[in-house]
Design a protein around this motif. Structure first.
Motif, short mmCIF file in Angstrom:
data_model
loop_
_atom_site.label_atom_id
_atom_site.label_comp_id
_atom_site.label_asym_id
_atom_site.label_seq_id
_atom_site.Cartn_x
_atom_site.Cartn_y
_atom_site.Cartn_z
N ASN A 16 4.53 5.41 2.59
CA ASN A 16 4.72 6.68 3.30
C ASN A 16 5.28 6.45 4.70
OD1 ASN A 16 3.86 8.34 1.25
ND2 ASN A 16 1.78 8.62 2.06
N ASP A 70 5.21 12.22 -1.75
CA ASP A 70 4.10 11.27 -1.83
C ASP A 70 3.45 11.45 -3.20
OD1 ASP A 70 1.79 9.82 -1.73
OD2 ASP A 70 1.05 10.69 0.15
N GLU A 112 -3.92 8.66 7.54
CA GLU A 112 -3.14 7.46 7.86
C GLU A 112 -3.23 7.14 9.35
OE1 GLU A 112 0.68 7.54 5.73
OE2 GLU A 112 -0.35 8.27 3.93
N THR A 157 0.83 -1.21 0.00
CA THR A 157 0.00 0.00 0.00
C THR A 157 0.86 1.26 0.00
OG1 THR A 157 -0.08 0.27 2.40
CG2 THR A 157 -1.78 -1.14 1.41
N GLY A 158 0.22 2.35 -0.39
CA GLY A 158 0.87 3.66 -0.33
C GLY A 158 1.05 4.13 1.10
N THR A 159 0.13 3.75 1.95
CA THR A 159 0.27 4.13 3.36
C THR A 159 1.53 3.51 3.95
OG1 THR A 159 -2.13 4.34 3.60
CG2 THR A 159 -0.87 4.00 5.62
N SER A 197 -2.22 1.46 -7.66
CA SER A 197 -3.59 1.07 -7.33
C SER A 197 -4.59 2.22 -7.42
CB SER A 197 -3.61 0.50 -5.92
OG SER A 197 -3.06 1.44 -5.02
C1 LIG Z 1 -4.24 6.83 -1.66
C2 LIG Z 1 -3.11 7.68 -1.19
C3 LIG Z 1 -2.16 7.18 -0.30
C4 LIG Z 1 -2.26 5.81 0.33
O1 LIG Z 1 -2.33 4.76 -0.54
P1 LIG Z 1 -3.03 3.38 -0.07
O2 LIG Z 1 -2.50 2.41 -1.08
O3 LIG Z 1 -4.49 3.61 -0.14
O4 LIG Z 1 -2.56 3.08 1.31
C5 LIG Z 1 -1.13 8.02 0.08
N1 LIG Z 1 -1.04 9.27 -0.39
C6 LIG Z 1 -1.92 9.80 -1.26
C7 LIG Z 1 -1.76 11.20 -1.75
C8 LIG Z 1 -3.01 9.02 -1.67
O5 LIG Z 1 -3.90 9.55 -2.51
#
Ligand SMILES: *Cc1c(COP(=O)(O)O)cnc(C)c1O
Length: 353
Positions: free
Chosen positions: A64, A176, A90, A59-61, A206
């Motif tokens: 980060n 990010d 988050e 995941t992006g979370t 994603s």
């Molecule tokens: C969606 C998003 C994330 C987190 O991504 P996930 O895969 O949903 O955990 C982080 N930063 C930004 C700017 C996002 O839009």
């Protein structure tokens, strides 16, 4: 009745061709770093961003949060714009996992060198030291707006100016870039120019690219080696992750330039809804349409709830804004139908007082 899902660009379903690529993926055990498809995706994204190495994460979370852990010590601060995903979406995990306080500076569309300088200077008065300058592009909370790469703008300095100032003040920098693909497509700024800004850059497979999962953290090889250990520590080391990485590779081949279609459809959606009295629709820069409710309406949810009941799924962006996300699951005909339903539903509503 068909349901149209505009809650987010994360709701896209893998296309038949993407599923075929996933089914055919060559896989190994990614916790041992020997999944060949994950390795291919990591090398490819690192190459695009001009980085030495990249790390696939679920995941992006997590991406980060690994960046926070890489660049800070407990008791440090990170500086970000107030609506940064890391600060508001988050679950306070920069504080919970790394002991880092997110300090808001600037406004919805980013911040200036002055904003950052002023916060760093407060260290002399006993505020927590700013170890990390946090950038986001596009800015989700503001409605997918692009943080410009260069020059001074109204209330926002270009990413390169902010990054240079942050570096001069001894801060690390994270970008990010969950929706960096959208920024790249709409501005034409090369991905590698974005990648050169920061110590670490995160991009998502994603969101608009339409893969079921995955983000990549890009940096130098040594930093990525440290990040790989944190990935394991944070519970993100997966096994045959190549089935998911294959979706990412397919998305890079087929779903990047088509983001321009999402941007065009978002603009036409915004135009078609602009004359409704319920809200003020911002002109979208990328794929997110946000509309601020106007009196007598006060709560975005008062508009979103009846829209959902009519098969147009959406949520408040913030409490007083409706967000409509355009993505590869919505073609021109779908946008036309969405417009028709929204006009019918909202036309029958009275203010929520
Ligand atoms: C969606 C998003 C994330 C987190 O991504 P996930 O895969 O949903 O955990 C982080 N930063 C930004 C700017 C996002 O839009």
């Amino acid at each position: 009745m068909r349901t149209f899902d505009l809650r987010s660009d994360t709701v896209t379903l893998p296309t038949p061709a993407m599923r075929a690529a996933m089914a055919a993926a060559d896989v190994g055990d990614d916790a041992y770093a020997d999944d060949p498809t994950v390795a291919t995706l990591e090398q490819r994204v690192a190459g695009l961003l001009g980085a030495e190495a990249a790390l696939w994460l679920p995941t992006g979370t997590m991406s980060n949060q690994i960046a926070v852990a890489l660049h800070t010590r407990r008791g440090d601060a990170l500086a970000c714009h107030p609506g940064a995903h890391v600060r508001v979406h988050e679950d306070a995990s920069a504080a919970a996992l790394s002991g880092v306080q997110a300090m808001p500076i600037g406004g919805r569309r980013g911040y200036t060198v002055d904003d950052l300088d002023a916060l760093v200077d407060e260290c002399a008065c006993g505020w927590p030291p700013v170890a990390l300058a946090w950038l986001e592009n596009t800015i989700g909370d503001a409605g997918g707006v692009v943080w410009p790469i260069a020059d001074r703008h109204d209330g926002v300095d270009g990413l390169e100016l902010v990054a240079a100032a942050a570096r001069a003040r001894g801060c690390k920098i994270h970008l990010d870039g969950a929706r960096l693909w959208n920024a790249h497509v709409v501005t034409g700024v090369p991905l590698a120019r974005y990648g050169a800004l920061a110590d670490t850059t995160s991009v998502a497979m994603s969101k608009g690219l339409g893969a079921p999962a995955g983000s990549l953290l890009c940096s130098d090889a040594q930093t990525i080696a440290r990040a790989r250990r944190l990935k394991h520590a944070f519970g993100g080391a997966m096994r045959q992750a190549g089935v998911l990485a294959a979706a990412g590779l397919h998305a890079l081949d087929h779903h990047v330039t088509r983001l321009a279609d999402d941007h065009r459809r978002a603009r036409s959606l915004a135009r078609a809804l602009a004359d409704l009295p319920h809200w003020e629709v911002a002109t979208p820069e990328t794929n997110l349409v946000v509309a601020r409710v106007r009196p007598p309406w006060r709560h975005a949810e008062s508009l979103c709830a009846p829209l959902r009941a009519a098969g147009v799924l959406c949520y408040p962006n913030v409490a007083r804004e409706v967000r409509l996300a355009v993505h590869l699951g919505l073609d021109d005909a779908a946008i036309d139908e969405v417009v028709a339903r929204i006009r019918t539903v909202l036309g029958g509503l009275r203010g929520d007082g």
